[in-house]
Design an enzyme around this catalytic site. Structure first.
Site, PDB file in Angstrom:
ATOM      1  N   GLU A 314       0.822  -1.207   0.000  1.00 16.49           N
ATOM      2  CA  GLU A 314       0.000   0.000   0.000  1.00 16.49           C
ATOM      3  C   GLU A 314       0.858   1.262   0.000  1.00 16.49           C
ATOM      4  O   GLU A 314       0.652   2.179  -0.813  1.00 16.49           O
ATOM      5  CB  GLU A 314      -0.916  -0.003   1.224  1.00 16.49           C
ATOM      6  N   ASP A 318       1.183   4.116  -2.977  1.00 21.60           N
ATOM      7  CA  ASP A 318       0.820   5.512  -2.715  1.00 21.60           C
ATOM      8  C   ASP A 318       1.972   6.471  -3.009  1.00 21.60           C
ATOM      9  O   ASP A 318       1.799   7.496  -3.677  1.00 21.60           O
ATOM     10  CB  ASP A 318       0.384   5.672  -1.256  1.00 21.60           C
ATOM     11  N   SER A 511      -7.224   2.668  -3.770  1.00 22.15           N
ATOM     12  CA  SER A 511      -6.018   3.222  -3.159  1.00 22.15           C
ATOM     13  C   SER A 511      -5.038   3.699  -4.217  1.00 22.15           C
ATOM     14  O   SER A 511      -4.128   4.479  -3.919  1.00 22.15           O
ATOM     15  CB  SER A 511      -5.338   2.178  -2.271  1.00 22.15           C
ATOM     16  N   ASP A 553     -17.062  12.128 -18.071  1.00 20.90           N
ATOM     17  CA  ASP A 553     -18.206  11.380 -17.550  1.00 20.90           C
ATOM     18  C   ASP A 553     -18.046   9.890 -17.864  1.00 20.90           C
ATOM     19  O   ASP A 553     -17.729   9.512 -18.993  1.00 20.90           O
ATOM     20  CB  ASP A 553     -19.495  11.902 -18.171  1.00 20.90           C
ATOM     21  N   GLY A 572     -23.813  11.751 -15.950  1.00 22.52           N
ATOM     22  CA  GLY A 572     -23.839  12.592 -14.758  1.00 22.52           C
ATOM     23  C   GLY A 572     -23.251  11.856 -13.571  1.00 22.52           C
ATOM     24  O   GLY A 572     -22.479  10.908 -13.717  1.00 22.52           O
TER      25      GLY A 572
END
Length: 595
Positions: A314, A318, A511, A553, A572
Site C-alpha cells: 500500500e 501511494d 487506493s 463522464d 452525470g
C-alpha cells in the site's frame, strides 16, 4: 493493534464520587450487537488500564461548516480566502462551562485529565477497568478479532450523569471496534519478472527527480499524447499523464506540497521509488547528487517509521504514484504507527497533529478506511469536523472510496449496502475507481453509495437527485437515498505497475485512484501558485458546480455486492465513479476562469 493497554498495577484505593439524586446517570451511547468478526472472550481484568478520550462539545460546529463552505463555494466573495489556525480554533474550542462541568465530574471521581487536542476539545484519561465500570455504570469486556487475533477492551453501552450532558460529546473507545482493522484498499498483487536497471559493472543505477532548470516551462502544457494501447492492461505514470492530460514538466513553484497518510506499519523503500522512476518516468533526468531518501520526507505520528526493510504494497503504491505524477512537488509520507490509544488506529491522532500546525498540507491523500457502520456516530461526526478544519484552512482531503462495491471497504456478506467512512464525510473528496480508456469504464470493485450517518449536503442535491430519478425503485430498501452520496470523482484503479523489493508487481484498488488525484491536484496548485492564487482546498462545491465541463463522464460499469448487481454507472453523477474522472487541462482552465 490493542486499543487498551493491559498493564497491571498494584493495590490502589479509590474514593469514587457517586451521582446525587439531581445528577442521575443516563445512557449516552449503546450498540445492540458485537460487530461481525469479533468474539466475546469474557469480562475485562478489573486492574487493566484503559486509555480513554473524552470529547467535549465544540463551541460552534455550525459556524465551522458555514466558514468551510464560504471559502469553498466558487460563487462566494471569499472563495479560497482560507481561514487561519486561530480563526478555526475559535470555532472548535469548547465553552468554559463545558470544560468545567466535565473536569469537575472527573475530579469528583479522583480522575485527572490531560488536554489531547490543539483546541482542547479532547481530553485524555487513564483509569482501571474497575473504576471505569463504576464511573460509566457499565461493564468493559475483552473481545478478540477472529481474523487477526488482536484484542481490545470494549463495552456495549455506557452512561454519564446529567451534569455533563450537553457538555460531553462522547467517550472513546468504549463502544467502538474500528481500531482493530483499518483496511487499505490495495488488491490483487501480481508479481512479474523484472530486474533492477544495471549500470556499468553490474551496479544498480540510481534515479531521482531533477530540480527545475531555467528551461523548464513555468506553466503546464496540455498533453497531446494518445494513451498507448498497453495502458488498457497496465497502468503507469505515462498512461495517467496521457489519459488525464497531466503535465510531465516538473512543478515550478516551491509552495505546492502533497502529504500521503499511511497506517499500521506500512512503509515505502526509496530505492524502489528510484527504480520506479527510472523505469516508468524515464523523461526525468538522473541526478546522482540527490540521495534516494531525499525523494520524499517522512513525518512520524504515534511512533510511525518508514522501515526500509520489507516495504509494503500500500505505501509503495501511494508514494510511487504521488511522487511519480506530481513531479518535483514536495511530498511527505506520514507514517502513523501502532503506538496510539485514540481507538481508531491513529486516524484521530494524525488529524490532531496536522491541525496543530500553523501551516497545514495543501493536499492530503489516504487509502485506508472503515465500514461506516463500525464507526460510532459521535466519533464519525468529530472526525468529519476535523477534516472540515483542514478544508477551511486550505487542505484538499482525499480518500479512496473502498474496494467492495456496495459491500463496503472490501467484499463482505451483507443484506443491505454498506457505505464506507471517511468517504461519507461531506467535507472530504471521495475517489472511486475506473479502468481502460476509449471508453473508460467503472471498476466493479469501486465502493460507492449513500451514508447512513451523514445527510446529503446541498452541493450535491441536483446531481444526486438526477441519478435517483433514473434509478427508480431499483435497490429500494437497500440504501439510504437521503444520505451523503459518494464517491465524488474517480480515477484509474486497476493494474497499476509498482516496484516493490526490486520487482515490478501489478496492484489494483481505489487506493491507486486517490494518490493519482492527489498528484494531479498538487500540480493544479502549483500552476495556481504561479498565477499568484490560493490553493484549491475543499474541492466538492467546485466539482459539483463545474464538473460537467471539466471531468470525463463515465457511463459504463456497475459495482456488485450484497447479492445484487449494485449500482450502475450513468450519465452525470453515479455511485461508482461520482462526477467522472479528471482532465488536468480543463480543470486548470476552469479554475482560472472562476478566480
Amino acid at each position: 493493534m490493542v486499543a487498551a493497554s493491559l498493564l497491571l498495577f498494584g493495590l490502589f484505593s479509590l474514593s469514587l464520587g457517586r451521582p446525587t439524586a439531581h445528577d442521575t446517570l443516563h445512557v449516552h451511547e449503546r450498540r445492540t450487537e458485537v460487530p461481525n468478526g469479533f468474539k466475546y472472550v469474557g469480562k475485562a481484568d478489573p486492574t487493566a488500564i484503559l486509555d480513554l478520550r473524552v470529547a467535549l462539545v465544540q463551541s460552534n460546529p455550525s459556524g465551522l461548516e458555514a466558514a468551510l463552505y464560504d471559502v469553498s463555494n466558487p460563487d462566494s466573495a471569499n472563495y479560497r480566502k482560507h481561514l487561519s489556525k486561530a480563526e478555526v480554533d475559535a470555532m472548535v474550542v469548547p465553552k468554559p462551562e463545558s470544560v468545567q462541568a466535565v473536569k469537575t465530574w472527573l475530579s469528583k471521581n479522583n480522575i485527572s485529565a490531560e488536554t489531547a487536542s490543539p483546541s482542547g476539545d479532547w481530553l485524555s484519561i487513564q483509569v482501571p477497568v474497575a473504576q471505569a465500570n463504576h464511573l460509566l455504570d457499565t461493564q468493559f469486556n475483552e473481545y478478540t478479532h477472529e481474523q487477526t487475533g488482536l484484542t481490545a477492551l470494549r463495552t456495549m453501552s455506557y452512561s454519564v450523569p446529567a451534569s455533563v450532558q450537553g457538555h460531553l460529546d462522547f467517550i472513546h473507545p468504549t463502544t467502538s471496534f474500528v481500531d482493530l482493522r483499518p483496511i487499505p484498499a490495495a488488491l490483487q498483487v501480481i508479481p512479474r519478472q523484472q530486474n533492477r536497471t544495471k549500470g556499468r559493472g553490474g551496479k544498480q543505477q540510481s534515479f531521482t527527480i531533477l530540480a527545475p532548470t531555467a528551461t523548464t516551462l513555468s506553466q503546464p502544457q496540455a498533453q497531446t499524447a494518445t494513451p498507448d494501447a498497453s495502458c488498457k492492461t497496465k497502468i503507469t505514470p505515462e498512461c495517467l499523464q496521457a489519459i488525464y492530460n497531466i503535465p510531465s514538466a516538473p512543478a515550478s513553484n516551491n509552495q505546492s506540497n502533497l502529504f500521503v497518510a499511511s497506517f499500521v506499519g506500512e512503509s515505502a523503500d526509496p530505492a524502489d521509488l528510484q527504480q520506479f522512476l527510472g523505469q516508468f518516468r524515464s523523461d526525468i533526468k538522473q541526478n546522482a547528487k540527490k540521495s534516494a531518501d531525499s525523494l520524499f520526507a517522512v513525518k512520524s505520528v504515534d511512533g510511525g517509521t518508514n522501515n526500509l526493510v520489507g516495504a509494503t504494497t500500500e505505501a509503495t503504491l501511494d508514494i510511487q504514484y504521488a511522487v511519480g505524477l506530481a513531479t518535483d512537488v514536495d511530498t511527505t509520507f506520514v507514517s502513523v504507527g501502532t503506538n496510539n490509544s485514540d481507538g481508531i488506529a491513529g486516524f484521530l491522532d494524525v488529524i490532531n497533529d496536522l491541525i496543530a500546525q500553523e501551516e497545514v498540507p495543501f493536499v492530503l491523500t489516504t487509502s485506508f478506511g472503515f465500514n461506516e457502520k463500525d464507526v460510532p456516530v459521535g466519533l464519525a461526526n468529530n472526525l468529519c469536523n476535523a477534516y472540515a478544519q483542514l478544508g477551511a484552512r486550505g487542505t484538499t482531503v482525499l480518500f479512496g472510496s473502498g474496494d467492495g462495491g456496495v459491500s463496503g471497504i472490501q467484499n463482505t456478506d451483507c443484506t443491505t449496502f454498506q457505505p464506507t467512512f471517511p468517504s461519507t464525510c461531506p467535507f472530504v473528496t471521495s475517489v472511486g475507481g475506473t479502468k481502460s480508456f476509449g471508453p473508460e469504464v467503472a471498476t466493479s470493485f469501486s465502493s460507492g453509495g449513500f451514508s447512513n450517518t451523514f445527510a446529503r449536503p446541498s452541493y450535491q442535491d441536483d446531481a444526486v437527485s438526477a441519478y435517483l430519478n433514473k434509478l427508480g425503485k431499483t435497490n429500494a430498501g437497500l440504501f439510504n437515498s437521503s444520505g451523503r452520496a459518494f464517491p465524488d470523482i474517480a480515477a484509474q484503479a486497476q493494474n497499476f505497475q509498482i516496484v516493490r523489493g526490486g520487482k515490478v508487481v501489478s496492484v489494483s484498488g481505489t487506493s491507486a485512484a486517490s494518490p493519482t488525484v492527489g498528484g494531479l491536484v498538487a500540480l493544479l496548485n502549483d500552476a495556481i501558485f504561479n498565477d499568484g492564487g490560493k490553493p484549491l482546498g475543499f474541492l466538492n462545491p467546485f466539482l459539483y458546480k463545474f464538473g460537467p465541463g471539466a471531468l470525463n463522464d463515465i457511463t459504463q460499469g456497475n459495482n456488485p455486492g450484497c447479492g445484487t448487481d449494485g449500482f450502475a454507472a450513468a450519465e452525470g453523477w453515479d455511485p461508482i465513479t461520482g462526477l467522472g474522472t479528471p482532465d488536468f487541462a480543463k480543470l486548470l482552465s476552469t479554475v482560472r476562469k472562476n478566480t
